[in-house]
Design a protein around this motif. Structure first.
Motif, mmCIF file in Angstrom:
data_model
loop_
_atom_site.group_PDB
_atom_site.id
_atom_site.type_symbol
_atom_site.label_atom_id
_atom_site.label_comp_id
_atom_site.label_asym_id
_atom_site.label_seq_id
_atom_site.Cartn_x
_atom_site.Cartn_y
_atom_site.Cartn_z
ATOM 1 N N LEU A 93 0.725 -1.172 0.006
ATOM 2 C CA LEU A 93 0.166 -0.075 0.015
ATOM 3 C C LEU A 93 0.950 1.308 -0.003
ATOM 4 O O LEU A 93 0.633 2.327 -0.763
ATOM 5 N N GLU A 94 2.005 1.243 0.926
ATOM 6 C CA GLU A 94 2.744 2.371 0.723
ATOM 7 C C GLU A 94 3.565 2.772 -0.641
ATOM 8 O O GLU A 94 3.592 3.916 -0.845
ATOM 9 N N ASN A 95 3.954 1.432 -1.249
ATOM 10 C CA ASN A 95 4.663 1.789 -2.476
ATOM 11 C C ASN A 95 3.725 2.274 -3.667
ATOM 12 O O ASN A 95 3.814 3.032 -4.313
ATOM 13 N N ILE A 96 2.199 1.657 -3.582
ATOM 14 C CA ILE A 96 1.342 2.239 -4.386
ATOM 15 C C ILE A 96 0.779 3.625 -4.266
ATOM 16 O O ILE A 96 0.740 4.530 -5.052
ATOM 17 N N MET A 97 1.024 4.310 -2.893
ATOM 18 C CA MET A 97 0.744 5.464 -2.591
ATOM 19 C C MET A 97 1.861 6.638 -3.315
ATOM 20 O O MET A 97 1.708 7.424 -3.889
ATOM 21 N N ARG A 98 3.207 5.874 -2.980
ATOM 22 C CA ARG A 98 4.154 6.609 -3.434
ATOM 23 C C ARG A 98 4.096 6.702 -5.019
ATOM 24 O O ARG A 98 4.494 7.759 -5.546
ATOM 25 N N TRP A 104 1.250 11.911 -9.779
ATOM 26 C CA TRP A 104 0.504 13.201 -9.569
ATOM 27 C C TRP A 104 1.494 14.489 -9.644
ATOM 28 O O TRP A 104 1.130 15.513 -10.747
ATOM 29 N N THR A 105 2.442 14.105 -9.284
ATOM 30 C CA THR A 105 3.615 15.503 -9.447
ATOM 31 C C THR A 105 4.198 15.490 -10.718
ATOM 32 O O THR A 105 4.488 16.923 -11.049
ATOM 33 N N GLY A 106 4.233 14.516 -11.330
ATOM 34 C CA GLY A 106 4.756 14.501 -12.471
ATOM 35 C C GLY A 106 3.762 15.190 -13.716
ATOM 36 O O GLY A 106 4.311 15.721 -14.629
ATOM 37 N N MET A 107 2.386 14.848 -13.537
ATOM 38 C CA MET A 107 1.426 15.469 -14.234
ATOM 39 C C MET A 107 1.119 16.959 -14.128
ATOM 40 O O MET A 107 0.845 17.562 -15.234
ATOM 41 N N PHE A 108 1.199 17.272 -12.739
ATOM 42 C CA PHE A 108 0.987 18.740 -12.549
ATOM 43 C C PHE A 108 2.101 19.128 -11.719
ATOM 44 O O PHE A 108 2.106 19.450 -10.402
ATOM 45 N N PRO A 109 3.266 19.640 -12.424
ATOM 46 C CA PRO A 109 4.219 20.020 -11.679
ATOM 47 C C PRO A 109 3.894 21.480 -10.975
ATOM 48 O O PRO A 109 3.119 22.507 -11.481
#
Length: 115
Positions: A93-98, A104-109
């Protein structure tokens, strides 16, 4: 802390009395509290049950072992295996969240601030 509901079953399987099992549980809980530092964490409960099973197997006339298809399986091994499986679920779960966060940060810098 209350004794686990599995206590009578382990007592029966190891061949010890429930009174002795309760004493062993209290000893295991005390040692786990010293190691974990508090008695409200999941580490405390895991340590207490592991220590209790170890004490019961050492004290009893027979270990918590049963024959299944020619192999021997021990309840302490099963308890530790279940603990590993539950930790793997949390790691996954932690890896999926990362991964989701990095996508998300790659799509919306964010805004770039020159230094």
């Amino acid at each position: 802390m209350k004794a686990p509901k599995i206590l009578p079953w382990i007592a029966h399987k190891t061949g010890i009395s429930e009174e002795l099992a309760l004493k062993l549980w209290r000893r295991a809980a005390g040692e786990a509290e010293i190691i974990a530092g508090c008695c409200n964490s999941s580490d405390f409960y895991r340590l207490a049950v592991e220590r209790f099973i170890d004490f019961a197997e050492a004290e009893g006339t027979s270990s918590v072992v049963r024959q299944t298809a020619g192999t021997r399986s021990c309840i302490s091994w099963l308890w530790r295996h279940q603990n590993r499986i539950s930790k793997l679920n949390m790691i996954t779960l932690e890896n999926i969240m990362r991964l989701g966060l990095s996508n998300w940060t790659g799509m919306f810098p964010g805004p770039h601030h020159p230094a």
